[in-house]
Scaffold this active site. Structure first.
Site, short mmCIF file in Angstrom:
data_model
loop_
_atom_site.label_atom_id
_atom_site.label_comp_id
_atom_site.label_asym_id
_atom_site.label_seq_id
_atom_site.Cartn_x
_atom_site.Cartn_y
_atom_site.Cartn_z
N GLU A 209 0.80 -1.24 0.00
CA GLU A 209 0.00 0.00 0.00
C GLU A 209 0.83 1.28 0.00
O GLU A 209 0.59 2.18 0.80
CB GLU A 209 -0.95 -0.01 1.21
CG GLU A 209 -1.85 -1.22 1.23
CD GLU A 209 -2.80 -1.25 2.43
OE1 GLU A 209 -2.66 -0.38 3.31
OE2 GLU A 209 -3.68 -2.12 2.46
N GLU B 28 -6.14 -10.66 -1.30
CA GLU B 28 -6.96 -10.47 -0.09
C GLU B 28 -8.43 -10.44 -0.46
O GLU B 28 -9.20 -9.58 -0.04
CB GLU B 28 -6.56 -9.16 0.63
CG GLU B 28 -5.08 -9.08 0.94
CD GLU B 28 -4.66 -7.86 1.74
OE1 GLU B 28 -5.54 -7.16 2.29
OE2 GLU B 28 -3.45 -7.62 1.83
C1 XIL Z 1 -6.21 -6.52 8.42
C2 XIL Z 1 -6.53 -7.72 9.27
O1 XIL Z 1 -7.43 -8.54 8.59
C3 XIL Z 1 -7.13 -7.27 10.58
O2 XIL Z 1 -7.27 -8.38 11.46
C4 XIL Z 1 -6.25 -6.22 11.24
O3 XIL Z 1 -6.89 -5.72 12.40
C5 XIL Z 1 -5.96 -5.08 10.29
O4 XIL Z 1 -5.40 -5.60 9.09
N1 XIL Z 1 -4.94 -4.72 3.81
C6 XIL Z 1 -3.91 -5.54 4.24
C7 XIL Z 1 -4.14 -6.44 5.39
O5 XIL Z 1 -2.86 -5.61 3.59
O6 XIL Z 1 -2.98 -6.64 6.14
C8 XIL Z 1 -5.26 -5.94 6.29
O7 XIL Z 1 -5.52 -6.95 7.27
C9 XIL Z 1 -6.49 -5.62 5.46
C10 XIL Z 1 -6.19 -4.54 4.46
#
Ligand code: XIL
Length: 395
Positions: free
Chosen positions: A175, A288
């Site tokens: 990101e 994701e």
């Molecule tokens: C999220 C997790 O799912 C949560 O449990 C945590 O509280 C915050 O992070 N983008 C990403 C992930 O790259 O690491 C994030 O994961 C969601 C958004």
């Protein structure tokens, strides 16, 4: 597993009372031959058909995110093994968790995850080495560029080196591109104004890739982000990736996070983005994936609109229409991944089930909160085995 009829009835009783009442009222007004039995209202979902993992074995890896084995039940662990062939640690390898202080490492959970995956013949994708979030301030404290670079190198070489040969691929930088447009119709990288950028300048990305490659030359290295499949952020991602390649960063692929909602998937842009990244010689993973059925979604850090739902079983249930729309969205997405099979090497769902998801209450995944296959699960299998022309990839 029990027959699906037994499992659907509680779902109906718990979740579709409003629909049921409306339907009963309609039936009273207009008698038909439709049986009054409750299950006819719920889409029947075959729980016994082919698994997604097996169905896509010649196409791409199919993954899930979770800090395995942790507090996962025996049933949940069995579901991971049955349905997925690669695991992403959801949190335990993030900088703040694994490396909370300069001289403090917490390897217990990452070690347990890597061991569990090895014992169960599941691959591991590492997440994430460099991020603006879930990263403690010590990295930047009193640091000039040289000091922060050394800390970054120590972080990456220690973590990647520890699991050399055991972690197949890494999200090296997560990101880095800003959500705000660059005001120049995305002619620039438009990097997020993070502490990494402030202390090291834009070279932090190239260096991170070089440090990771040095620590494990066989690991596949990814740039990972959300929203980069469309609009100005996509254009900025192309500018950034071209620069990384030109500067000799050992980058193998791009991770499109894929936090979408049923009415907001940019199918045509996604299809084109995958081709754009391939034109740079890069592979793509969808890293994701979740498709919420209610409200908006996105990769933004912090809770989504449905997050207020009661954990473990709360929130408003999904309606049959919601579940069908979600199944169609997943089918369309997988039609694109099938079309781009030579480029898309992995599709990872962000969680295991609608119980174990950061978008709890928005029913984003393909197993429900009782670990049962949803219509979306079958739609993904059908996208390959029995494709519906109405849900085909853009041409
Ligand atoms: C999220 C997790 O799912 C949560 O449990 C945590 O509280 C915050 O992070 N983008 C990403 C992930 O790259 O690491 C994030 O994961 C969601 C958004």
């Amino acid at each position: 597993m029990s027959p699906h009829s037994e499992r659907q009835i509680p779902l109906l009783v718990a979740g579709f009372c409003a629909t049921l009442l409306a339907t009963v009222a309609a039936m009273a007004a207009e008698p038909t031959s439709r049986p009054a039995s409750a299950p006819s209202l719920v889409p029947a979902v075959d729980q016994q058909g082919p698994t997604i993992k097996d169905t896509y074995r010649n196409h791409c890896l199919i993954g899930m995110a979770g800090d395995l084995p942790g507090n996962y039940s025996a049933l949940e662990k069995a579901l991971v093994k049955e349905n997925f062939n690669i695991v992403t640690p959801e949190n335990c390898m993030k900088p703040a968790l694994v490396h909370p202080g300069e001289d403090t490492w917490r390897f217990e959970r990452p070690d347990a995850l890597v061991k569990w995956c090895a014992d169960n013949t599941v691959a591991v994708h590492g997440h994430t080495l460099v991020w603006h979030a879930q990263t403690n301030a010590w990295f930047f404290r009193d640091g000039d560029k040289a000091k922060v670079t050394q800390r970054l190198n120590d972080h990456i070489s220690t973590l990647v080196g520890r699991y050399k040969g055991k972690i197949r691929s890494w999200d090296v930088v997560n990101e880095a591109i800003s959500d705000r447009g660059d005001g120049q119709t995305a002619q620039t990288e438009n990097l997020r104004n993070s502490s990494w950028l402030q202390t090291m300048g834009s070279e932090f990305l190239t260096l991170a890739f070089k440090f990771a490659h040095k620590a494990d030359p066989d690991a596949k290295l990814y740039y990972n982000d959300y929203g980069i499949e469309a609009g100005p952020k996509h254009a900025s991602s192309m500018v950034l990736l071209k620069r990384l390649i030109k500067d000799g960063a050992p980058i193998h692929g791009v991770g499109i996070q894929g936090h979408w909602s049923t009415n907001g998937v940019p199918y045509a842009a996604l299809d084109k983005a995958i081709a754009d990244y391939a034109s740079l010689g890069l592979k793509v993973s969808v890293t994701e994936l979740d498709v919420t059925i209610r409200g908006s979604s996105g990769g933004q850090f912090g809770p989504g609109p449905g997050f207020g739902g009661r954990r473990f079983g709360g929130g408003t249930p999904a309606s049959p229409e919601d579940l069908t729309a979600q199944a169609d969205a997943y089918a369309r997405l997988f039609a694109i991944f099938i079309k781009r099979k030579d480029v898309v090497e992995r599709v990872t769902f962000w969680g295991l089930s609608d119980r174990r998801t950061w978008r709890f209450g928005q029913h984003p995944l393909i197993l429900d909160s009782n670990n049962q296959r949803k219509p979306a699960y079958v739609a993904i299998v059908d996208a390959l085995l029995h494709p519906n022309p109405d849900l085909a990839a853009p041409r």
